[in-house]
Every structure is written in C-alpha cells, then in structure tokens.
Write a protein that holds these residues in place. Structure first.
Motif, short mmCIF file in Angstrom:
data_model
loop_
_atom_site.label_atom_id
_atom_site.label_comp_id
_atom_site.label_asym_id
_atom_site.label_seq_id
_atom_site.Cartn_x
_atom_site.Cartn_y
_atom_site.Cartn_z
N HIS A 1 7.00 -5.22 -15.32
CA HIS A 1 6.30 -5.09 -14.04
C HIS A 1 4.99 -5.86 -14.05
O HIS A 1 4.64 -6.55 -13.09
CB HIS A 1 6.04 -3.62 -13.73
CG HIS A 1 7.28 -2.86 -13.39
ND1 HIS A 1 7.35 -1.48 -13.45
CD2 HIS A 1 8.51 -3.27 -12.98
CE1 HIS A 1 8.56 -1.08 -13.08
NE2 HIS A 1 9.28 -2.16 -12.81
N SER A 2 4.25 -5.77 -15.16
CA SER A 2 2.97 -6.48 -15.26
C SER A 2 3.17 -7.99 -15.26
O SER A 2 2.40 -8.73 -14.62
CB SER A 2 2.22 -6.05 -16.53
OG SER A 2 1.86 -4.70 -16.48
N SER B 1 10.62 2.46 -21.70
CA SER B 1 9.54 2.52 -20.71
C SER B 1 8.49 1.44 -20.96
O SER B 1 7.93 0.88 -20.01
CB SER B 1 8.88 3.91 -20.74
OG SER B 1 8.36 4.18 -22.04
N GLN C 1 7.34 -1.36 -18.17
CA GLN C 1 5.96 -1.57 -17.74
C GLN C 1 5.51 -3.00 -18.01
O GLN C 1 4.81 -3.62 -17.19
CB GLN C 1 5.04 -0.59 -18.46
CG GLN C 1 5.27 0.87 -18.10
CD GLN C 1 4.38 1.80 -18.91
OE1 GLN C 1 3.29 1.43 -19.32
NE2 GLN C 1 4.87 3.01 -19.16
N PHE D 1 -1.02 -5.35 -19.07
CA PHE D 1 -0.29 -4.58 -20.08
C PHE D 1 -0.48 -5.26 -21.44
O PHE D 1 -0.29 -6.46 -21.58
CB PHE D 1 1.20 -4.53 -19.74
CG PHE D 1 2.01 -3.70 -20.69
CD1 PHE D 1 2.19 -2.35 -20.48
CD2 PHE D 1 2.58 -4.28 -21.82
CE1 PHE D 1 2.93 -1.58 -21.37
CE2 PHE D 1 3.32 -3.52 -22.71
CZ PHE D 1 3.49 -2.16 -22.48
#
Length: 439
Positions: free
Chosen positions: A315-316, A308, A312, A337
C-alpha cells in the motif's frame, strides 16, 4: 612396417598435448583456465551453499574470478546483445541515482545501488560467460547437483546444531538464527533457502539430467525435505511449480524419448511421487512435522497477500508510485513504511519497489533482459528445439524470479547468479540454435 594407405601423422592440437609440450602461451592459457575453474567453483560454493556467511571473502573471490575470466572472454552476437541490454540498465541506474541524490538519498544507499545494480551484474555476467564456455551448461548443472547435496547437508546440520546447542552454534549460517517447530509446522532462518528456490525449480523440472537414478531420487527427496522444513512459501511452491513447468515443456525439448504421452507423464510423475513418499517417510520418522499444517500455512499466507507486513508495504509503495506519477522517486529513497531499520530504502516487494524508484519506463528497461529471455525460451519450446539443460535453467529462473516478490534476492550479489547464468547460457547458444533451425 606401415601399410600403403598410411597418412602423415596428425599434428596434435594444444588441447591434446601434454602440458610440457605446449608453448609458453599455451601453458599460460591452460593454467589460467584451471585457476579460473577452481576459483569459480569456490565462488559457487560460497554463494550457493553458504550465501552471506562469508561476504567479504566471497566478494574477493568474485573479483578474482572476474579477472581470470577476462583473458578468455569471447563476445558473440547473443552475448553482445546481452551486454547492450546491461548497458541500458546502467544508464537507468545512473539517472535515478542522481534523482535519488536530489531527494536526499544517503550516500551509503547510493554506493550500495552502484555495487548491486552496476558492478555485481557485470562481474557475474563475465564470470558466467567464462564458466559456461569453458565448462559447458551440462557440466555446470552437474556442479549444481553436487552443490544441491551440500545445501541439503547444510540445512540438516543447521537444524541439528540449533536444536542441540542453540543459536550460537549456527551463527556462521545466520546471525540471530531461529527455528520454529510448533504444532506440526517447521521453519528456519537460513540464507541457503534462496539458492534452493532456483535449485528445486530446476531439478524438479528436469530430474533426467541427473543420470544416476539413486542420486536423482535421493536429491529430489532431500530438496523436498528442505522445502517443507523451511517455512518459506516461495521455496515450497518452487517444487510443484518447477515440476509442472518441466512436465509442460517435456514434449517440447530436444532428445526426448519418442514414447507415448502417458509414458512421458509417468516419466515425470514417478520421480516426484517417490520423492514425496520418501520425504514424508523421513519427516514422519524423525520429526513431528505435519504436511497438512505446512500446506495450510502456505495457503493462508498466499490468501493474505504474503502477510500483513507485505500488504502494508504494498500500500505504501503504491501510494508512492501515484505520488510521483509513475516517473520514479530515485534510488536510495524510501516510503513511509520501513521494512529494514538498517537499510530503510530496501523492500521485499522488489518489482513494486523498483516501479517506485525508477518509474514505469525504468522498470521496463530493468525487466527487458528477463522478458527477452522468456520469449527466447518459449520460441525454442514452440519450435521443439529447447534443450533439456535450458529447460532446467528456465524453470529454475522462473521460480527464482517469482521469489523476488517475497524477498529481495535479486538485490543481493550472492544470489544474482540465479538470474544471470540462465540468460548468459542462452545468449551463447541461442543464435546458433536459430541458425540450425533456419538451416
């Protein structure tokens, strides 16, 4: 008495003369050569077996090895091209350091970028050139085999000391060390696993380079045990990936035995099979590790995109790339992040982070030396001119390169040997191989 066809005595070359018979210049060069090889071995010992454990002494020895390599530096056409590509990456780095400075990148981040992206690759390139020219690629692989044995010993020592005496006993290997041995799974925090990604990929692809069969099978078994007990997906996958690449390229290498395809498959399958059986027997006898549990953990991590946190992070970084239109936000600049609270500009997804920092064009410049290296190896393989030593280097490099998607190994000076040595080795020999092929 001499026969009638005796010729004049041959004048001995400096390499054959005893040290006392050499001129002052010859003795100086011989001394520098021996000193360089000794310092270079010490450098590899520190960066391969105990990376990051002695960072300051390692940097000092690296600087000394660089200075000792300079007197014997030889710049051939292939190596000149590699230096030119390095120069292009330096230009990109300087430009995006300036961009990062305009975006309030901290000075410590820019200093680290200069050290990791400019200084360290240059030092490793010059050291690798001297090492490969004076020692040879085959002999260097013998060194790596010895260092692989020491890596396996260090892993066994780490587990023993941690389980008997706790984390304080292994602080030399890793600050805040941890070992996970729950429900048939095994995992540990050790920097040496980064080195083992390259070594597993190389030796499982080219086990024939270890001439002694007992040492060969023992080393493969030990490397497999290290991989299965590491808890590192990249390291575990390096074993089958290296073996598969070696099998794929086996019919394209020079000096291969002229046997049937079935014989060649057995030649590669048998050592792998024996290593797997031996490793599983050792794990069954001395641990409670379950192979299916380890493999389930690996497949679960792969299916989840690395976990995870990495999802994340990805995505950032994607959002940051879109925000700067693929032009780059500069070195030393991070996204929302935060992966490392001490160094918030660092990310485990190295190439995605690179795309965010230097944009599409800058990333292509950074990747160009590696892309050209891959193309050159594939050209040699297509022409059936790929030496086994370069098959080893290539497979180790591919595994290490893929590992940059899980950990920023390439951004640590102690691990950059994995990415520099294969390129330098081929740059020295590739023009010669092409000339032979054309001839």
């Amino acid at each position: 008495m001499s026969s009638g066809n005796d010729s004049l005595p041959m004048t001995p070359t400096p390499a054959l003369l005893p040290p006392a018979s050499l001129s002052f210049t010859g003795r100086y060069r011989l001394t520098v050569r021996h000193m360089f090889l000794g310092v270079a071995f010490a450098l590899l010992l520190l960066t391969v077996v105990v990376p990051n454990s002695l960072a300051v002494p390692t940097a000092a020895i690296m600087g000394l090895a660089f200075l000792l390599a300079l007197p014997g530096l030889r710049i051939g056409p292939g190596f000149r091209m590699l230096l030119a590509l390095y120069g292009c990456t330096v230009i990109v780095t300087l430009i995006y350091m300036a961009v990062g400075g305009m975006h309030d990148a901290p000075l410590v981040a820019l200093a680290q970028v200069a050290a990791i992206y400019i200084l360290s690759p240059l030092l490793w390139t010059i050291i690798a050139e001297g090492l490969l020219r004076q020692l040879g690629t085959d002999r260097l692989i013998d060194w790596l085999a010895l260092l692989s044995l020491l890596c396996a010993v260090s892993v066994a020592l780490f587990f023993y000391l941690y389980l008997r005496h706790g984390a304080a006993a292994v602080s030399f290997f890793f600050e805040g060390a941890n070992v996970n041995l729950n429900e048939g799974f095994a995992g540990a925090t050790m920097h040496v696993y980064g080195s083992l990604i390259f070594l597993c990929g190389g030796f499982f692809s080219s086990p024939e380079l270890i001439r002694n069969r007992l040492v060969r099978l023992s080393l493969l078994a030990m490397l497999l045990v290290c991989a299965l007990t590491s808890g590192r997906t990249a390291l575990i996958l390096a074993v089958p990936l290296g073996w598969f690449l070696g099998l794929l390229l086996s019919s394209r290498t020079t000096g291969r035995p002229k046997k049937s395809p079935i014989f060649r498959i057995i030649h590669y399958v048998l050592p792998m099979l024996i290593a797997v059986i031996t490793a599983l027997a050792l794990l069954q006898a001395y641990t409670q590790i379950n192979l299916s549990t380890v493999l389930d953990a690996v497949t679960t991590k792969l299916a989840s995109g690395g976990g995870s946190a990495r999802v994340q992070m990805g995505h950032s970084l994607y959002a940051g790339i879109l925000a700067n239109d693929g032009l780059g936000s500069g070195h030393g600049v991070g996204v929302d992040f935060i992966s490392d609270t001490v160094h918030p500009w660092r990310y485990e997804l190295v190439w995605l982070a690179t795309l965010y920092r230097v944009g599409i064009f800058g990333t292509l410049i950074y990747a160009l030396p590696f892309l050209l290296y891959i193309v050159a190896v594939l050209r040699l393989a297509y022409a059936r001119c790929l030496p086994p030593r370069h098959k080893f280097m290539f497979c180790g490099f591919v595994c290490a390169f893929l590992g940059t998607n899980t950990n920023p190994y390439i951004e640590a000076f102690v691990f950059q040997w994995m990415y520099v040595i294969p390129l330098v080795a081929l740059s020295i020999e590739y023009p010669m191989a092409l000339r032979k092929r054309k001839g």
